[in-house]
Design a protein around this motif. Structure first.
Motif, mmCIF file in Angstrom:
data_model
loop_
_atom_site.group_PDB
_atom_site.id
_atom_site.type_symbol
_atom_site.label_atom_id
_atom_site.label_comp_id
_atom_site.label_asym_id
_atom_site.label_seq_id
_atom_site.Cartn_x
_atom_site.Cartn_y
_atom_site.Cartn_z
ATOM 1 N N LYS A 37 0.770 -1.191 0.118
ATOM 2 C CA LYS A 37 -0.202 -0.075 0.046
ATOM 3 C C LYS A 37 0.921 1.186 0.092
ATOM 4 C CE LYS A 37 -2.288 -0.664 3.734
ATOM 5 N NZ LYS A 37 -3.363 -0.512 4.818
ATOM 6 N N PHE A 38 0.338 2.284 -0.658
ATOM 7 C CA PHE A 38 1.159 3.553 -0.547
ATOM 8 C C PHE A 38 0.497 4.551 0.555
ATOM 9 C CE2 PHE A 38 1.896 2.296 -4.977
ATOM 10 C CZ PHE A 38 3.416 2.559 -4.923
ATOM 11 N N LEU A 39 1.397 4.906 1.351
ATOM 12 C CA LEU A 39 0.871 5.637 2.439
ATOM 13 C C LEU A 39 1.677 7.036 2.564
ATOM 14 C CD1 LEU A 39 1.364 3.034 5.396
ATOM 15 C CD2 LEU A 39 -0.471 3.562 4.186
ATOM 16 N N PRO A 40 1.001 8.068 2.916
ATOM 17 C CA PRO A 40 1.497 9.561 2.746
ATOM 18 C C PRO A 40 2.647 9.564 3.854
ATOM 19 C CG PRO A 40 -0.463 9.647 3.771
ATOM 20 C CD PRO A 40 -0.513 8.201 3.307
ATOM 21 N N LEU A 41 3.600 10.118 3.420
ATOM 22 C CA LEU A 41 4.825 10.453 4.438
ATOM 23 C C LEU A 41 4.625 11.660 5.160
ATOM 24 C CD1 LEU A 41 7.687 9.844 5.448
ATOM 25 C CD2 LEU A 41 8.766 10.644 3.414
ATOM 26 N N PHE A 42 4.924 11.794 6.422
ATOM 27 C CA PHE A 42 4.631 12.846 7.126
ATOM 28 C C PHE A 42 5.644 13.342 7.835
ATOM 29 C CE2 PHE A 42 2.609 15.139 10.707
ATOM 30 C CZ PHE A 42 1.756 15.922 9.960
#
Length: 92
Positions: free
Chosen positions: A6-11
Motif C-alpha cells: 500500500k502507498f501511505l503518505p509520508l509525514f
C-alpha cells in the motif's frame, strides 16, 4: 511510501510545524493508524522508552495542533506528547 503493498503518505513533523531543519538521509518510519487511515511519520531516531504521567498543557502555552499534553521528564525538561489520532486525521 510503499508499505506492505500500500502507498501511505509520508509525514514530517518539522514541515507540519514549520521548523526549518536539515533533512537526514536515514531515519525511521513509524506507521500511525486511526480507524482505516494510515500515515508514515519520519523520525530521526528513537532515543528510548519511558513511562510518563500525562498532564494538560500549561495555559501560557495555549492550544498546539496535534499535541495532547505534556510530561515533565526526570531531567526536568518538558516533553510534548503527540495526539496521534489528530495527527492521522489532519494528514489524511
Amino acid at each position: 511510501v510503499r508499505v506492505r503493498g500500500k502507498f501511505l503518505p509520508l509525514f514530517r513533523l518539522s514541515q507540519y510545524y514549520g521548523i526549518s531543519t536539515t533533512i537526514k538521509k536515514e531515519g525511521i518510519l513509524m506507521i500511525l493508524t486511526h480507524d482505516s487511515s494510515e500515515i508514515c511519520v519520519y523520525v530521526d531516531e528513537i532515543i528510548g522508552q519511558q513511562q510518563i504521567v500525562l498532564k494538560p498543557l500549561p495555559i501560557f502555552v495555549g492550544k498546539v495542533k496535534c499535541i495532547s499534553g505534556c510530561a515533565i521528564l526526570s531531567c526536568g525538561k518538558l516533553s510534548m506528547v503527540l495526539d496521534t489520532r489528530e495527527l492521522v486525521l489532519s494528514a489524511s
